[in-house]
Design an enzyme around this catalytic site. Structure first.
Site, PDB file in Angstrom:
ATOM      1  N   LYS A 117       0.869  -1.172   0.000  1.00  0.00           N
ATOM      2  CA  LYS A 117       0.000   0.000   0.000  1.00  0.00           C
ATOM      3  C   LYS A 117       0.908   1.225   0.000  1.00  0.00           C
ATOM      4  O   LYS A 117       0.784   2.134   0.833  1.00  0.00           O
ATOM      5  CB  LYS A 117      -0.917  -0.051   1.241  1.00  0.00           C
ATOM      6  CG  LYS A 117      -2.031   0.953   1.243  1.00  0.00           C
ATOM      7  CD  LYS A 117      -3.239   0.535   0.454  1.00  0.00           C
ATOM      8  CE  LYS A 117      -4.270   1.647   0.412  1.00  0.00           C
ATOM      9  NZ  LYS A 117      -5.403   1.396  -0.471  1.00  0.00           N
ATOM     10  N   ASP A 175      -5.483  -3.626  -1.925  1.00  0.00           N
ATOM     11  CA  ASP A 175      -6.946  -3.695  -2.085  1.00  0.00           C
ATOM     12  C   ASP A 175      -7.314  -4.193  -3.487  1.00  0.00           C
ATOM     13  O   ASP A 175      -8.170  -5.082  -3.642  1.00  0.00           O
ATOM     14  CB  ASP A 175      -7.630  -2.353  -1.764  1.00  0.00           C
ATOM     15  CG  ASP A 175      -6.825  -1.136  -2.191  1.00  0.00           C
ATOM     16  OD1 ASP A 175      -5.656  -1.295  -2.556  1.00  0.00           O
ATOM     17  OD2 ASP A 175      -7.379  -0.028  -2.178  1.00  0.00           O
TER      18      ASP A 175
END
Ligand code: NAI
Length: 343
Positions: free
Chosen positions: A171, A204
């Site tokens: 991320k 994600d």
């Protein structure tokens, strides 16, 4: 001289699945002296430390441990034995293959993933404190050393096992420094392995792609927390927690254990699926150079689940832990070497 292996049966269903695994290992011709130790909730109940020093000393001596799951209290109580063990022995790479087995329930037919999770730092460093009442801080530690060595492990594994591509998962768009460093180390190591394709995904987006077309990925490399979560997700793609194996590997020692926990909801009922630990034991057999035994045991497991359809309750069957184990022991007499050696 017989090989000595540390055995940690663990809590909950741990003793049931480790007993079943030792049974099939011995029936397959693997000879070892098992050094049996207690850790976790059972050790605490006996007035001991959750991770007694003698367990670390034993693994330091034997170099190899077969481990059942250990219960960790949620939100209070002692610190996870698993996290302590991985940090104390610097078992920096957590290897979790997730592969479709024909005959097991699942939405996909051809998942063949290997997940490598950084095992010693990230948000699992255990550094948490209360700043003021109502505000707590939990530190995520990412180091160049740990990120580089786990990246190198992944590329070496890829080369040794005919894997073609590694996707780093992060991320770094939000955690620019910590995940950014992890990604940078991965990319730097990738330059040393031009024969292996290296790319990356944001965590994600990765989760979405994994549940839509998992067959398009080969190996994934993740820091600690993402690896923990995504490997359970991957377990769900290939039959569930009852079947996926794992290994924690360091420079000198290795601990082989299933991805699943101690499953207190079914403990003591004789219905736990022992396949995840048995398949972790296949990784152990390869690690100690007993690949021929691993391939034969792997073939017997396949025969029982694919041809004979002896399945435990979590896989939609009715077999008990004992019935499945004895079916595998009988199948060992019927199979030869499985040339594919699939785990
Ligand atoms: P869990 O993996 O123990 O159970 C989740 C669900 O999967 C339960 O419904 C359980 O019955 C089922 N399940 C798990 N393994 C199975 C098997 N072999 N056969 C059939 N069904 C199986 O996860 P949960 O409930 O979150 O954790 C229970 C305890 O285990 C906690 O204390 C946790 O900290 C610990 N844990 C330990 C691990 C380890 O020692 N490596 C790993 C994960 C959790």
């Amino acid at each position: 001289m017989s090989r000595v292996i540390t055995l940690l049966p663990g809590d909950g269903i741990g003793p049931e699945v480790t007993g079943a695994t030792v049974r099939v290992l011995e029936a397959a011709g693997f000879s070892a002296d098992w050094e049996n130790h207690t850790a976790g909730a059972e050790a605490v109940a006996k007035g001991d430390e959750p991770l007694p020093q003698r367990v670390l000393d034993s693994i330091g001596r034997t170099k190899v441990c077969l481990k059942g799951p250990v219960t960790t209290p949620v939100g209070k109580g002692f610190r996870s034995v698993n996290v302590q063990l991985r940090q104390a022995l610097e078992l920096y790479a957590n290897l979790r293959p997730a592969r479709t087995i024909p005959g097991l329930p699942g939405r996909f037919e051809d998942v063949n993933l290997v997940i490598v999770r950084e095992n010693t730092e990230g948000l699992y460093s255990g550094i948490e404190h209360q700043v003021i009442p109502g505000v707590v801080e939990s530190l995520k530690i990412i180091t160049e050393k740990a990120s580089t060595r786990v990246s190198r492990f992944a590329f070496e594994y890829a080369r040794a096992n005919g894997r073609k591509r590694i996707t780093a998962v992060h991320k770094a768009n939000i955690m620019k420094l910590s995940d950014g460093l992890f990604l940078e180390c991965f990319q730097k190591v990738a330059e040393e392995y031009p024969d292996i394709e290296a790319d990356d995904r944001i965590i994600d987006a990765m989760c979405m792609q994994l549940v839509v077309r998992p067959e398009t990925f080969d190996m994934l490399l993740l820091e600690n927390l993402y690896g923990d979560i995504v490997s359970d997700l991957a377990a769900g793609l290939v039959g569930g927690l009852g079947v996926v194996p794992g290994a924690n590997i360091g420079e000198n020692e290795a601990v082989f254990e299933a991805v699943h926990g101690s499953a207190p909801d079914i403990a003591g009922q004789g219905v736990a699926n022992p396949l995840a630990l048995m398949r972790s034991a296949l990784l152990m057999l390869h690690h100690v150079g007993e690949s021929a035994i691993a391939r034969r045991l792997s073939a017997a497991i396949r025969m029982v689940i694919v041809d004979d359809k002896v399945l435990t309750r979590d896989l939609g069957g009715k077999a008990s832990t004992h019935e499945l184990t004895e079916a595998i022991v009988r199948a060992l007499d019927k199979v030869g070497d499985d040339p594919t050696g699939q785990i």
